[in-house]
Each structure stands twice: as structure tokens, then as C-alpha cells.
Design a protein around this motif. Structure first.
Motif, PDB file in Angstrom:
ATOM      1  N   LEU A 150      20.605  71.574-139.944  1.00  0.00           N
ATOM      2  CA  LEU A 150      21.348  72.702-139.376  1.00  0.00           C
ATOM      3  C   LEU A 150      20.774  73.165-138.047  1.00  0.00           C
ATOM      4  O   LEU A 150      20.950  74.315-137.652  1.00  0.00           O
ATOM      5  N   GLY A 151      20.070  72.260-137.363  1.00  0.00           N
ATOM      6  CA  GLY A 151      19.481  72.601-136.081  1.00  0.00           C
ATOM      7  C   GLY A 151      18.184  73.372-136.191  1.00  0.00           C
ATOM      8  O   GLY A 151      17.619  73.790-135.172  1.00  0.00           O
ATOM      9  N   LEU A 152      17.680  73.586-137.407  1.00  0.00           N
ATOM     10  CA  LEU A 152      16.414  74.292-137.610  1.00  0.00           C
ATOM     11  C   LEU A 152      15.279  73.296-137.421  1.00  0.00           C
ATOM     12  O   LEU A 152      14.919  72.547-138.335  1.00  0.00           O
ATOM     13  N   GLU A 153      14.714  73.297-136.231  1.00  0.00           N
ATOM     14  CA  GLU A 153      13.761  72.260-135.846  1.00  0.00           C
ATOM     15  C   GLU A 153      12.483  72.301-136.688  1.00  0.00           C
ATOM     16  O   GLU A 153      11.976  73.364-137.029  1.00  0.00           O
ATOM     17  N   GLY A 154      11.984  71.111-136.994  1.00  0.00           N
ATOM     18  CA  GLY A 154      10.713  70.979-137.690  1.00  0.00           C
ATOM     19  C   GLY A 154      10.735  71.456-139.122  1.00  0.00           C
ATOM     20  O   GLY A 154       9.711  71.881-139.652  1.00  0.00           O
ATOM     21  N   SER A 155      11.894  71.381-139.788  1.00  0.00           N
ATOM     22  CA  SER A 155      11.982  71.817-141.186  1.00  0.00           C
ATOM     23  C   SER A 155      11.440  70.731-142.123  1.00  0.00           C
ATOM     24  O   SER A 155      11.542  69.538-141.844  1.00  0.00           O
ATOM     25  N   VAL A 156      10.880  71.185-143.231  1.00  0.00           N
ATOM     26  CA  VAL A 156      10.269  70.267-144.193  1.00  0.00           C
ATOM     27  C   VAL A 156      10.799  70.560-145.584  1.00  0.00           C
ATOM     28  O   VAL A 156      10.865  71.720-146.000  1.00  0.00           O
ATOM     29  N   THR A 157      11.202  69.527-146.302  1.00  0.00           N
ATOM     30  CA  THR A 157      11.533  69.644-147.718  1.00  0.00           C
ATOM     31  C   THR A 157      10.703  68.622-148.477  1.00  0.00           C
ATOM     32  O   THR A 157      10.224  67.642-147.905  1.00  0.00           O
ATOM     33  N   SER A 158      10.527  68.849-149.761  1.00  0.00           N
ATOM     34  CA  SER A 158       9.689  67.949-150.546  1.00  0.00           C
ATOM     35  C   SER A 158      10.414  67.489-151.796  1.00  0.00           C
ATOM     36  O   SER A 158      11.363  68.117-152.260  1.00  0.00           O
ATOM     37  N   GLY A 159       9.956  66.382-152.336  1.00  0.00           N
ATOM     38  CA  GLY A 159      10.529  65.836-153.554  1.00  0.00           C
ATOM     39  C   GLY A 159       9.725  64.624-153.979  1.00  0.00           C
ATOM     40  O   GLY A 159       8.570  64.454-153.576  1.00  0.00           O
TER      41      GLY A 159
END
Length: 339
Positions: A150-159
Motif C-alpha cells: 500500500l505504498g508503506l515503505e519498508g514494511s515487514v510481515t512475518s510467517g
């Protein structure tokens, strides 16, 4: 076979905010047990933070006139790997680094069958990502998806790595990925082309698409797919060297196919002269109902079957010749998908 949707165009997919899951810590009677748990959690958090700090400088935001996506710096020459669907038909781009610096990018080459592309910027000061060996991945391994959803720079998700070696179709007109990594790490619009990394700070995949729920066609939570890093390296190295792919390693039948009304098979619209199908006697108007013993009710299913096969392999192909109405099986030696 699994079908999904590429996660790059902001206007194409409505992203729903998922509720936050709160983990309740159960406090036991033993103080030492609580301390050990806290220590373990602290160690895991420290590792994750270290991975993000190491990899994030290599992940960039790619913007075109049609949308945005992610990419990672491939080498010190400024080559950046991303998804082919991120760049679309564009040949110039605005690339924003993790530090906020904007650079002009140009197209090096694209290979839509594997949904991979390489663009190039002035590489001065850019930090290449370290690509790992995806063949060493195992289900259950922790992974992080780093990108610009969504254009949110440098976002991190985990799994975690949920499964390996998936054959995934992007749907009509899209690629069929032959060796995809299934992950529970959320892949949202704008994540496409980013980095799926392990806890050794190595890129093991390129986040590409999320699965769709049957019926509703809404994104299925916890089911995303990434192109394996080994496959990405094979394609990217060729694009960097010559701007095109000359050794795809993928099976090729040599036809242009269309869908039939009742899903009876793939209708051959055109045959590549001298290609595998032509050499086997397949002509325009032929109906292909199965390949290598697997039904092919439509073009997507045919692409999925071919993605599991290899160039040079001889397989049975069941067809209904034009004006015949009688099914027959012939042997076809598959070629290699051209770049």
C-alpha cells in the motif's frame, strides 16, 4: 494447482485490515520458567530486528504510471530484481531507496512466464541483497516479507514456510509459477517483487501473489506465494547479461491455445512452425484434452501441467483432431520455452 492474484496494483485489490491477534502469556508458579520464556522471546525478537536492519536497505519502492511495487538490489551495478507484473509495459521508473532517495530506473529485461524482471539504476551506494539457496528451505522455517505494501515503505510481515514446490497460476493472462514457496507471511498490494528472507538475512524468495478464496475470490488469509530465489537467480542472471532469457528450463508445446465453451479441452488456434506440436502432427483446430495423463480443460490447466514437465521429455498428449470427433493419443517431445 493453486490460483492467486498478484499483489501490486493499489486499484486492483481492496485490502481489508485484519484484526490483531493478541497472545496471552500464561504466568506459571515458577519464576524461572517465566524468565526463560522472556529470554527466548527476547532472543527471537533480536534476531528478527537484526534481519530487518540487514535486508531493508536493499529493498526499494518501484513506481510506474500504473502503480507501484517492490524490488531488491541484485548487484553493485544497480540491477534490481522485481516482478514482471510490477513493471508491466513500462520502460522507465522512479525508484525510491530505503533512505528516501529517488532514482531514475530503466528496463533491463522482463520474462513474463516466470513473472520476473530486472531494472537498473545508478548503483552508487546501493547495498545488494544476499540471495540464499532456496533448495535448503524446509516447511516450518520462519520467514519475513519485506516490501512496500500500500505504498508503506519498508514494511515487514512475518510467517513461516508453509509448503514448497507449489505450481501456482496467476489466472487468465498471468504467469504460471513452477516452483513457488507457500508462506503464511501476509503479502499485500505493493509487496510484489520484494524480499522473502530467512533468519540468516538471505533472500529466499520474491513475494508475488496471494491465494484467492473459492467463490468469493477474496484474498485468502495466511496463504501467499513467492518465487524461489534459485529460480529468480537463473532468470535474473540471464536478463542482466543479455536483456533476455535464452535458457528458460521450462517445457514448451509450441501452440497458441484458446478456451472452449464447456471446458472440454484447449483449442489449438495456431501452431508454431517446427515446434514440438507441429513435429508431432498437431494442427490448428485440434482439441487437446490431456497432457502427460493430466486433464487440460483450459489454457490455465495446460500451463500448469507444462510447468511440472521438462524440456526434452516425451509425454502422451490426448487430442481430438479437427473434424474428427475421435480422441487419440500421440507422443510429443517437449521443447524449451523461448525467452
Amino acid at each position: 494447482m493453486v490460483r492467486g492474484v498478484p499483489r501490486t496494483r493499489l486499484g486492483r485489490v481492496a485490502a481489508a485490515l485484519a484484526g490483531l491477534a493478541v497472545l496471552a502469556a500464561c504466568q506459571g508458579t515458577s519464576g524461572s520458567g517465566s524468565t526463560a520464556s522472556g529470554s527466548a522471546n527476547g532472543s527471537a525478537d533480536s534476531t528478527t530486528v537484526s534481519v530487518v536492519k540487514t535486508v531493508s536497505p536493499s529493498v526499494v519502492l518501484i513506481q510506474t504510471a500504473d502503480g507501484l511495487g517492490s524490488g531488491e538490489v541484485y548487484d553493485t551495478k544497480g540491477n534490481i530484481v522485481t516482478n514482471a507484473h510490477v513493471i508491466g509495459s513500462a520502460t522507465s521508473f522512479v525508484v525510491t531507496t530505503s533512505s528516501g532517495k529517488q532514482l531514475d530506473g530503466t528496463l533491463v529485461g522482463s520474462f513474463p512466464p516466470d513473472d520476473l524482471a530486472v531494472i537498473r539504476v545508478n548503483g552508487a551506494g546501493l547495498q545488494p541483497a544476499k540471495f540464499g539457496d532456496s533448495s535448503k528451505l524446509e516447511p516450518g522455517a520462519t520467514v519475513l516479507a519485506i516490501g512496500n505494501p500500500l505504498g508503506l515503505e519498508g514494511s515487514v510481515t512475518s510467517g513461516i514456510v508453509s509448503a514448497l514446490g507449489r505450481v501456482v497460476s496467476e489466472g487468465p493472462g498471468g504467469a504460471t509459477l513452477p516452483d513457488a514457496i507457500q508462506t503464511s507471511a501476509p503479502i499485500n498490494p505493493g509487496n510484489s517483487g520484494g524480499a522473502l528472507v530467512d533468519l540468516a538475512s538471505e533472500v529466499v524468495g520474491i513475494p508475488t501473489l496471494a491465494a484467492l478464496s473459492p467463490g468469493s475470490q477474496a484474498p485468502a488469509p495466511g496463504i501467499g506465494f513467492a518465487i524461489s530465489s534459485n529460480r529468480a537467480k537463473v532468470i535474473a542472471d540471464q536478463l542482466v547479461a543479455t536483456g533476455r532469457v535464452t535458457n528458460s528450463g521450462r517445457a514448451y508445446l509450441g501452440i497458441q491455445g484458446g478456451a472452449t465453451t464447456g471446458g472440454e479441452g484447449v483449442l489449438v488456434v495456431a501452431v508454431t512452425p517446427g515446434g514440438p506440436a507441429a513435429q508431432a502432427g498437431i494442427t490448428a483446430g485440434t482439441l487437446i484434452t490431456s497432457v502427460a495423463g493430466k486433464p487440460t480443460p483450459g489454457p490455465s490447466q495446460l500451463a500448469e501441467v507444462l510447468a511440472t514437465l521438462s524440456p526434452g521429455q516425451t509425454v502422451p498428449v490426448t487430442i481430438v483432431p479437427p473434424h474428427s470427433g475421435v480422441r487419440t493419443t500421440i507422443n510429443v517431445t517437449l521443447g524449451e520455452l523461448p525467452g
